[in-house]
Structure formats: structure tokens, C-alpha cells
Design a protein around this motif. Structure first.
Motif, PDB file in Angstrom:
ATOM      1  N   MET A 560       0.553  -1.222   0.215  1.00 48.76           N
ATOM      2  CA  MET A 560      -0.207   0.085   0.481  1.00 48.76           C
ATOM      3  C   MET A 560       1.345   1.194  -0.536  1.00 48.76           C
ATOM      4  SD  MET A 560      -3.038  -0.879  -0.026  1.00 48.76           S
ATOM      5  CE  MET A 560      -4.026   0.172   0.041  1.00 48.76           C
ATOM      6  N   LEU A 561       2.068   1.378   0.566  1.00 50.41           N
ATOM      7  CA  LEU A 561       3.134   2.371   1.010  1.00 50.41           C
ATOM      8  C   LEU A 561       3.572   2.720  -0.476  1.00 50.41           C
ATOM      9  CD1 LEU A 561       3.902   2.029   4.033  1.00 50.41           C
ATOM     10  CD2 LEU A 561       2.917   3.884   3.820  1.00 50.41           C
ATOM     11  N   SER A 562       4.047   1.603  -1.257  1.00 48.44           N
ATOM     12  CA  SER A 562       4.450   1.596  -2.424  1.00 48.44           C
ATOM     13  C   SER A 562       3.579   2.221  -3.338  1.00 48.44           C
ATOM     14  CB  SER A 562       4.975   0.321  -2.664  1.00 48.44           C
ATOM     15  OG  SER A 562       6.112  -0.635  -2.011  1.00 48.44           O
ATOM     16  N   VAL A 563       2.586   1.618  -3.932  1.00 57.14           N
ATOM     17  CA  VAL A 563       1.684   1.732  -4.768  1.00 57.14           C
ATOM     18  C   VAL A 563       0.946   2.925  -4.420  1.00 57.14           C
ATOM     19  CG1 VAL A 563      -0.800   1.615  -3.244  1.00 57.14           C
ATOM     20  CG2 VAL A 563      -0.544   1.207  -5.509  1.00 57.14           C
ATOM     21  N   PHE A 564       0.833   3.662  -3.653  1.00 59.48           N
ATOM     22  CA  PHE A 564       0.223   5.152  -3.158  1.00 59.48           C
ATOM     23  C   PHE A 564       1.709   6.378  -3.319  1.00 59.48           C
ATOM     24  CE2 PHE A 564      -3.273   3.085  -1.220  1.00 59.48           C
ATOM     25  CZ  PHE A 564      -4.407   4.044  -2.036  1.00 59.48           C
ATOM     26  N   ALA A 565       2.658   5.660  -3.117  1.00 57.61           N
ATOM     27  CA  ALA A 565       3.668   6.796  -3.619  1.00 57.61           C
ATOM     28  C   ALA A 565       3.840   7.067  -4.912  1.00 57.61           C
ATOM     29  CB  ALA A 565       5.319   6.199  -2.653  1.00 57.61           C
ATOM     30  N   ALA A 566       3.862   5.747  -5.530  1.00 56.00           N
ATOM     31  CA  ALA A 566       4.220   5.853  -7.096  1.00 56.00           C
ATOM     32  C   ALA A 566       2.718   6.858  -7.701  1.00 56.00           C
ATOM     33  CB  ALA A 566       4.208   4.300  -7.898  1.00 56.00           C
ATOM     34  N   LEU A 567       1.794   6.430  -7.444  1.00 63.40           N
ATOM     35  CA  LEU A 567       0.652   7.718  -7.872  1.00 63.40           C
ATOM     36  C   LEU A 567       0.201   8.501  -7.533  1.00 63.40           C
ATOM     37  CD1 LEU A 567      -2.654   5.061  -6.838  1.00 63.40           C
ATOM     38  CD2 LEU A 567      -1.488   5.475  -8.955  1.00 63.40           C
ATOM     39  N   GLY A 568       1.317   9.106  -6.292  1.00 59.84           N
ATOM     40  CA  GLY A 568       1.442  10.292  -5.679  1.00 59.84           C
ATOM     41  C   GLY A 568       2.717  11.264  -6.214  1.00 59.84           C
ATOM     42  N   VAL A 673       7.988   3.723 -10.531  1.00 54.56           N
ATOM     43  CA  VAL A 673       8.593   4.855  -9.650  1.00 54.56           C
ATOM     44  C   VAL A 673       8.157   3.996  -8.218  1.00 54.56           C
ATOM     45  CG1 VAL A 673       8.194   6.498  -7.408  1.00 54.56           C
ATOM     46  CG2 VAL A 673       8.080   7.130 -10.705  1.00 54.56           C
ATOM     47  N   GLY A 674       6.729   2.685  -8.624  1.00 57.97           N
ATOM     48  CA  GLY A 674       6.705   2.431  -7.955  1.00 57.97           C
ATOM     49  C   GLY A 674       7.569   0.594  -7.916  1.00 57.97           C
ATOM     50  N   VAL A 675       8.201   0.814  -8.441  1.00 60.95           N
ATOM     51  CA  VAL A 675       8.777  -0.390  -8.626  1.00 60.95           C
ATOM     52  C   VAL A 675      10.425  -0.600  -7.281  1.00 60.95           C
ATOM     53  CG1 VAL A 675      10.784  -1.774  -9.872  1.00 60.95           C
ATOM     54  CG2 VAL A 675       8.463  -1.516 -10.500  1.00 60.95           C
ATOM     55  N   LEU A 676      11.052   1.405  -7.723  1.00 64.27           N
ATOM     56  CA  LEU A 676      11.971   1.656  -7.087  1.00 64.27           C
ATOM     57  C   LEU A 676      12.146   1.122  -5.861  1.00 64.27           C
ATOM     58  CD1 LEU A 676      14.879   2.167  -8.680  1.00 64.27           C
ATOM     59  CD2 LEU A 676      13.869   4.764  -8.297  1.00 64.27           C
ATOM     60  N   PHE A 677      10.388   2.659  -5.713  1.00 62.56           N
ATOM     61  CA  PHE A 677      10.159   2.352  -3.949  1.00 62.56           C
ATOM     62  C   PHE A 677      10.044   1.214  -3.193  1.00 62.56           C
ATOM     63  CE2 PHE A 677       7.974   6.692  -4.537  1.00 62.56           C
ATOM     64  CZ  PHE A 677       9.097   7.212  -4.257  1.00 62.56           C
ATOM     65  N   ASP A 678       9.310   0.064  -4.142  1.00 57.85           N
ATOM     66  CA  ASP A 678       9.079  -1.542  -2.933  1.00 57.85           C
ATOM     67  C   ASP A 678      10.091  -1.943  -3.138  1.00 57.85           C
ATOM     68  OD1 ASP A 678       6.507  -3.096  -2.870  1.00 57.85           O
ATOM     69  OD2 ASP A 678       7.689  -4.389  -4.151  1.00 57.85           O
ATOM     70  N   ALA A 679      11.532  -2.114  -3.962  1.00 55.97           N
ATOM     71  CA  ALA A 679      12.441  -2.977  -4.715  1.00 55.97           C
ATOM     72  C   ALA A 679      13.375  -2.664  -3.301  1.00 55.97           C
ATOM     73  CB  ALA A 679      13.324  -2.849  -5.569  1.00 55.97           C
ATOM     74  N   PHE A 680      13.209  -1.186  -3.029  1.00 59.90           N
ATOM     75  CA  PHE A 680      14.658  -1.131  -2.265  1.00 59.90           C
ATOM     76  C   PHE A 680      14.723  -0.168  -0.667  1.00 59.90           C
ATOM     77  CE2 PHE A 680      16.627   0.114  -6.275  1.00 59.90           C
ATOM     78  CZ  PHE A 680      17.107  -1.305  -6.399  1.00 59.90           C
ATOM     79  N   ILE A 681      13.163   0.546  -0.651  1.00 60.62           N
ATOM     80  CA  ILE A 681      12.776   1.206  -0.019  1.00 60.62           C
ATOM     81  C   ILE A 681      11.691   0.117   1.090  1.00 60.62           C
ATOM     82  CG2 ILE A 681      11.609   2.734   1.340  1.00 60.62           C
ATOM     83  CD1 ILE A 681      11.571   5.379  -0.693  1.00 60.62           C
ATOM     84  N   VAL A 682      10.894  -0.458   0.447  1.00 62.57           N
ATOM     85  CA  VAL A 682      10.186  -1.575   0.861  1.00 62.57           C
ATOM     86  C   VAL A 682      10.478  -2.709   1.420  1.00 62.57           C
ATOM     87  CG1 VAL A 682       7.690  -3.079   1.161  1.00 62.57           C
ATOM     88  CG2 VAL A 682       7.469  -0.293   0.158  1.00 62.57           C
ATOM     89  N   ARG A 683      10.912  -3.239   0.344  1.00 66.93           N
ATOM     90  CA  ARG A 683      11.631  -5.264   0.089  1.00 66.93           C
ATOM     91  C   ARG A 683      13.299  -4.981   1.036  1.00 66.93           C
ATOM     92  NH1 ARG A 683       5.935  -6.581   0.746  1.00 66.93           N
ATOM     93  NH2 ARG A 683       5.041  -4.807  -0.906  1.00 66.93           N
ATOM     94  N   LEU A 684      14.126  -4.096   0.828  1.00 65.54           N
ATOM     95  CA  LEU A 684      15.243  -4.663   1.340  1.00 65.54           C
ATOM     96  C   LEU A 684      15.374  -3.278   2.505  1.00 65.54           C
ATOM     97  CD1 LEU A 684      17.008  -4.646  -2.335  1.00 65.54           C
ATOM     98  CD2 LEU A 684      16.356  -6.705  -0.864  1.00 65.54           C
TER      99      LEU A 684
END
Length: 739
Positions: A560-568, A673-684
């Protein structure tokens, strides 16, 4: 699951010539299928169950000639000349008369007949009504439109086109983006593996999968309407997922080779371990894309199903063709390149990762995350939350001439009409009126008079009649994507009884502008339902995968954090115009179907990275039962590969932002943007920090839970134990440095 995949890996490696032959036959067959059917994409957007679609259906029944697409022809004079000048007027009338003789043209409305001349007499607006929908207008007809406009252009007139269909409205997307994406992927893989063969194999297998997927989609397009954006979406996902899935299996195989395992044993083991994660990751993407059917919009359903098909092919290629090619490659996947400035560096990095993972950069990052887990959690969540703020001001709509590239004829026509007539003339509302039960001869004039009195109406004109029907064009004062135009459409529908009263006439509000509004409303209503479906699937799939509840919950929050950040970020750039010059875009509404597609794809991709990272952490936790150490070691084993996979996917998506297409560009940007946020900020970062904070309780589940949730062993722990050496492998001497 790992046992079955292990057996599959053994079979395809042993029968590699047969496997290669089958995939070659499938590729050739798909190409022949597409060529034989002659399928082409089109953008026939229909939204069943809406008033605009009901209006189209009524026209098809009672006035089929007027049920097709419309095109506007905009004439503008240079210098001080006027369109009413005798010679200029003659050129315009001759052009419109020539258009009347083209196939599939039902009616041509001359600018002078319709009195569609701007107050300064510098611009004239003609209309062409086709007898078929936009996707069914022949290319020869559109070529004829451009040819007939040639003499007017040679005489000095500017002639531009807009509407649902016009010359060049389905301009082919160039191949440059995928070429750039492939080059970027090869460079990243070469740096990751340090071996040419290892870097090339994922590219080859991904191209085979994309070739089959795209040609299959074009073949299907001969039988169903496939939107042009579907091929771009399938290409982006097929290429990026195909490379990533092959990367995860190949990296495990190469790791085994470096440890000294024979290739014949390593291939099925890699398929049985990393392949399990690939299957779960692909299935989550496929289910999420198929979930787009809940919106009940045909073009969105087709986009989801075709993209899901491309991902399915990518998964099958990674599980069968890749192991077969690895059988041919043998030990060459570990034949390292030797750069002049750093000879032996690539091999040194690989051997350190295999024998001493605690010395890698991934392990150092894992130690950093576990040590500063609370500050990193606060900082990471704060960054994503701030970037997501613009998403709260999302304004949904569909592309219009205003969102086209400045060099396109549709954009030039839109600007000319807006300056000379008003923005509302770019998107007239089509009021389909049934006069079969009219109470008097003046019913039509009474109805048109009442429509003129409505606020935000600039003009009302008849657009054709016949068989007891009347078409009325209502031109708003505001543009097609303006909220005031939406209010006008809603008011004309809500106040229908008042406007119709005493006339005996009935009407439906349709046309392209109304259809776009209906589509946006339908998508907005479907978004919460789709989100609930996606969250429910995430809980189910990840609970089965990891046999615990806390891991799926952390994954969903991160998603949810990744997808809304990407949409933002998308809203800030494309809707608000922040940094829009970098991407050569004009401010426009957010595509109405972009949020739901982004939710589907980011959900699938986030589940990919969640499975790849957490499965390695679980594998370490099963071996050591130490929560902190398992996070550090799991991140050490997965960080390099996940980083490469995310950068590849990011690179593919970024390459497509160079396409001047109002659908492809914002979609590619949002996914990148969503992939970048999700991989590096969220998953790692955030997920390992949460796991370190919660500790061993992260893996807790009650006894009854274990009885009902099957253990699919996606990390392949049983296979690893089966192949464990009787004695520990000694670390070779002379390994120095870090990776």
C-alpha cells in the motif's frame, strides 16, 4: 512444490534438444498465427451498462449510419487571410466534398453549412461522420483523408484533425524503448554475474517469451478488440518479468556451480528452489492482472488478460527453456570476464558471495538495517507517506487532444479549436433524442431551447435526423476533461424529466466526452472492490507461502505504501506539472484506469520481491532459529539479485517513458517509480527492519494453523538438505575484498 519442480528441471535439462525444438516451434507458430489472422489492435472503448453505451446501442438500432466515430477537420488561415475569402472557402468546400466520397464516410458537415466559423474568421471547423466505429475505419480511408487534405495544405491552409479517429491516431509505438531496456538489462546482468553467457541467457529467454506473447496477442486481436496500450503493457511486463524470473533461477544455479556442484545436479536444484519462488511470484502477478475483470470494462479486461498471458509465458520459459539452455551452457555460466583494470574481480566477488556471504555488501546492509531498524522504519514510512500525499488530489479522466504530444495533429487541432471557439468545442456532447412519441412539431425546437438555457452550454446544434430520431450536439463552455463538463453531463441526466416535460421526447446523453466520464466513474467505483480482492489474495497466497500471518500483513502494508507513493509521484508530475518538462508532458488528468492497473501490477511485483527476499530469510531462520542473523544472512543472499532484478524492471519501464503516448508514458512512469520504492525502500529496508524488530514471533503460528495450511516448501529447504555435502566446504585461500 519444490520436488515437482526439481523433477521438471531434471527432465528439461536431460531432454534439452526436445525442449528447445518445442519452444522454437511455438515461436514460429505464434508468428504464423499473427501473420495469418492479420490481427491489429484498436481502441474501441465500450462500457456496458452506462448511458453513453446505451446511446450508441440506440443509434445502432435506429440510425446505424450515425453510430460510428466522428472526426473533426480544422482549417486555419495564415497571415491576415480569412476562411470566408472566396478562394480559401472554395478550397475548404472542395476538401469537404472530397471527404464525402471516401468509403465508410456516412456524412460530412461543411463548416459554412454548420456556421462553424470562428469570430475572427481565421478558423473553420468541419465534421466527418463515419458509419463504423473508430477501430473499424480502414487505414486506406484514413490515408485518403490525408491525401484529400493535401491540396488545401499546398494552397497555404493549415489542416489538422481530431476526434475519435483521424490520420495517425494509432501511430505505432517505436521499438527504441525495448531496445534501450534490453541494453540496460544486459549491462546490469553483466555487472551482476561478471560472465557474458550468464548475462545473455535471461535476455534470450525473455525475448522468446515476449515474441510468443506479443504475436499471440496480435493473433487474438483478429477476433476480439485489443487496445493498443495492451501490447505495450504486455511488452513491458513480459520483458521485465521474463528477465527477472530467469535471473533468480540462474543466480541460484551459478551459486551452486561456484560451490563446486556439477551442472547436471545444479540445474534441477536451482529450478526446485528458486523456481518455487518464481511460480508463486508469477501466479500473484497473473491473478492480480486477471482481477482487472472486476471493473466490468471490456478494454480493461482485455488489457489484464493479455498482460497475464505474457507473464504466464515468461514463467513457463523460465522454468523450461532456461534450464534446457543451462544444460547446453554447462559451466560457461561461471566463465568470468576479466576487466583490464580489475583482473579476476568478477570471480573474486562471486566466490566471496558463495563462501563468505558475511563479507558482502548485502550482509553489510542487513547488519545496518537490523541495527538501526527503528529509525529506518520511521524514515522509510515518512518518505513514502510524503510522496503519496498528492495521490489524495487525484483527478481521474481519459486522454483527449490536450494530452497528446505537441507535434501531433490532434494536439494542434485541439489548441486551434480552444483558441477560436472555446475548449468545449473539442468534446461536444451527443444528445440522442427519440421523437417518435413527440407531442408536437415544435418538440425538437423546444428541447434544444431548454438545452441552450442550461448553464455552461456554449452552443446547441442539430447533428442529423431520421427514423424518428434527432441528434443534438451540445457544446460545453469548458473542455472535455474539465470538472464543470462532468457536472453538465450529470445535470442533463439528473434533470431529464424537467427538460423533456411537455415535449413527449426522450433523450440519452452520449458521445466521446460522456463515454469518458462514464468510464472514469465506473473505474472509480470498481477501485475499492478491486483493492479488497487484491488484499484478500495477498493474504491468502502469502499465508500459504510462508505459513504465518505477520509476513503477509507486513507485505500488504508495504504494498500500500509503494502503490500510493507511485500514484502520488504520478499526480505531482503529470497532473500538477512538477518537473513535467523533463518528460515532455503537458498537465492533464490522471488516467482513470491507471490506479487500478498500477494496483494490480505493483501488487504482483511487490509480491515477487517479498517472496524472493523473505524466502531466503525463512531459509536461514529454519537453519539457525536466530531472527537477527537470519535477516542479515537472508538479505546477504538476496540483496544483489533483487537489486539487479529491480534495476532491470525499472530500466525497462523508464525506457517506455520516452514514448509520446498519453497512455503509455504515465503508466510506465508510475510503474518505474513503484518498482523503485517497493524494492529498495520496502522489501530491502522496511520488511527486514520489521522482521528484526518482531524477532522469532514473526514466524509464529498456532498448532491448528499448521494442520490447515499446507507446507509447500517454496524455499526448497528439503532439497537443500538432500544435496548438502557430508562435510562443510572449505573456503579457498586467497579470497580478499568485498562484493
Amino acid at each position: 512444490m519444490s520436488r515437482y519442480l526439481f523433477a521438471l528441471g531434471q527432465l528439461v535439462a536431460r531432454r534439452r534438444w526436445w525442449v528447445l525444438a518445442v519452444w522454437i516451434v511455438l515461436l514460429v507458430g505464434a508468428i504464423c498465427f499473427a501473420a495469418g489472422t492479420g490481427g491489429k489492435t484498436n481502441d474501441n472503448f465500450t462500457v456496458p451498462g452506462t448511458e453513453s453505451q446505451d446511446a450508441v446501442s440506440l443509434l445502432q438500432q435506429r440510425m446505424p449510419t450515425f453510430s460510428g466515430a466522428q472526426m473533426q477537420v480544422v482549417f486555419a488561415t495564415p497571415g491576415l487571410a480569412k476562411v470566408t475569402d472566396q478562394q480559401v472557402r472554395a478550397e475548404i468546400e472542395q476538401t469537404m466534398a472530397g471527404l464525402q466520397g471516401l468509403p465508410q464516410v456516412a456524412q460530412v458537415v461543411d463548416p459554412f453549412q454548420a456556421q462553424a466559423v470562428s469570430p475572427d474568421q481565421r478558423v473553420a471547423l468541419g465534421t466527418v461522420q463515419f458509419s463504423v466505429s473508430a477501430g473499424e475505419v480502414d487505414a486506406d480511408t484514413l490515408d485518403g483523408v490525408d491525401r484529400i487534405a493535401g491540396p488545401a495544405r499546398e494552397a497555404g491552409l493549415e489542416v489538422q484533425f481530431s476526434g475519435a479517429v483521424y490520420p495517425g491516431f494509432t501511430a505505432d509505438i517505436p521499438h527504441t524503448p525495448e531496445i534501450l531496456g534490453i541494453v540496460a538489462a544486459f549491462v546490469i546482468l553483466l555487472i551482476t554475474f561478471g560472465a557474458v553467457v550468464a548475462a545473455g541467457l535471461p535476455i534470450v529467454t525473455a525475448l522468446v517469451g515476449v515474441g510468443i506473447g506479443l504475436t499471440g496477442i496480435l493473433g487474438v486481436a483478429a477476433f476480439v478488440d485489443v487496445p493498443s496500450a495492451a501490447t505495450s503493457l504486455a511488452l513491458m511486463l513480459g520483458l521485465s518479468c521474463g528477465i527477472d524470473y530467469a535471473l533468480f533461477i540462474l543466480s541460484r544455479h551459478r551459486h551452486n556451480i561456484v560451490l563446486g556442484m556439477p551442472a547436471a545436479e545444479s540445474i534441477p536444484l536451482a529450478v526446485g528452489t528458486a523456481g518455487s519462488s518464481v511460480v508463486f511470484a508469477a501466479v500473484t502477478v497473473i491473478i492480480a492482472l486477471c482481477g482487472l475483470t472486476v471493473a466490468g470494462i471490456p478494454f480493461l479486461t482485455v488489457m489484464g488478460l493479455t498482460a497475464a498471458g505474457a507473464v504466464l509465458v515468461a514463467m513457463l520459459v523460465a522454468l523450461t527453456l532456461l534450464p534446457a539452455l543451462l544444460g547446453f551452457a554447462g559451466d560457461t555460466v561461471a566463465k568470468f570476464i576479466s576487466p583490464p583494470l580489475h583482473p579476476g574481480k568478477a570471480e573474486e566477488v562471486a566466490r566471496i558471495a558463495a563462501y563468505e556471504p558475511e563479507r558482502t555488501c548485502g550482509h553489510a546492509w542487513g547488519r545496518f538495517v537490523t541495527r538501526f531498524r527503528i529509525p529506518l522504519l520511521v524514515l522509510g514510512i515518512a518518505i513514502l507517506a510524503v510522496v503519496a500525499i498528492p495521490a489524495t488530489r487525484m483527478d481521474l479522466g481519459l486522454p483527449s487532444g490536450a494530452t497528446q504530444a505537441e507535434s501531433s495533429t490532434a494536439r494542434k487541432a485541439y489548441d486551434l479549436v480552444s483558441r477560436s471557439f472555446g475548449p468545449g468545442f473539442n468534446g461536444p456532447l451527443l444528445v440522442v433524442t427519440d421523437l417518435s412519441h413527440a407531442t408536437g412539431a415544435d418538440a425538437a425546437q423546444t428541447l434544444m431551447g431548454r438545452l441552450r438555457q442550461e448553464s455552461n452550454v456554449a452552443a446547441v446544434q442539430p447533428g442529423g435526423s431520421g427514423n424518428g430520431m434527432l441528434l443534438i450536439q451540445v457544446f460545453p463552455k469548458t473542455g472535455p476533461n474539465d470538472s464543470a463538463t462532468t457536472d453538465l453531463v450529470n445535470r442533463l441526466r439528473d434533470d431529464r424529466d424537467r427538460i423533456e416535460s411537455g415535449t413527449g421526447a426522450t433523450y440519452l446523453v452520449g458521445g466521446t466526452t460522456a463515454a469518458n466520464i462514464d468510464t472514469s466513474n465506473r473505474l472509480a467505483a470498481a477501485l475499492p472492490v478491486f483493492l479488497a480482492v487484491v488484499v484478500g489474495l495477498a493474504l491468502l497466497l502469502l499465508t500459504i507461502a510462508f505459513r504465518t500471518v505477520l509476513v503477509p500483513l507486513s507485505s500488504i502494508v508495504g504494498f500500500m505504501l509503494s502503490v500510493f507513493a507511485a500514484l502520488g509521484a504520478q499526480v505531482a508530475v503529470f497532473q500538477w506539472g512538477w518537473g513535467a518538462s523533463l518528460f515532455h508532458v503537458a498537465k492533464a488528468q490522471t488516467l482513470s484506469f491507471l490506479p487500478i492497473i498500477t494496483l494490480a501490477i505493483i501488487f504482483g511485483l511487490s509480491s515477487d520481491y517479498q517472496i524472493f527476499v523473505v524466502s531466503r530469510i525463512k531459509e536461514e531462520h529454519t537453519r539457525t532459529a536466530d531472527a537477527i542473523a537470519s535477516v542479515q544472512n537472508g538479505v546477504a543472499h538476496s540483496a544483489r539479485v533483487v537489486t539487479a532484478a529491480a534495476l532491470i524492471m525499472f530500466g525497462v519501464f523508464v525506457a517506455f517513458t520516452a514514448v509520446d503516448n498519453p497512455i503509455v508514458k504515465p503508466l510506465a512512469f508510475t510503474l518505474a517509480v513503484g518498482v523503485l520504492f517497493d524494492a529498495f525502500i520496502v522489501r530491502l529496508t522496511l520488511v527486514p527492519a520489521v522482521m528484526a524488530l518482531i524477532g522469532n514471533r514473526m514466524w509464529y503460528h498456532p498448532r491448528w494453523f499448521a494442520r490447515y495450511i499446507p507446507d509447500l516448501d517454496i524455499e526448497g529447504a528439503e532439497l537443500e538438505r538432500r544435496f548438502a555435502h557430508d562435510a562443510e566446504v572449505e573456503v579457498p585461500q586467497g579470497i580478499t575484498g568485498v562484493s
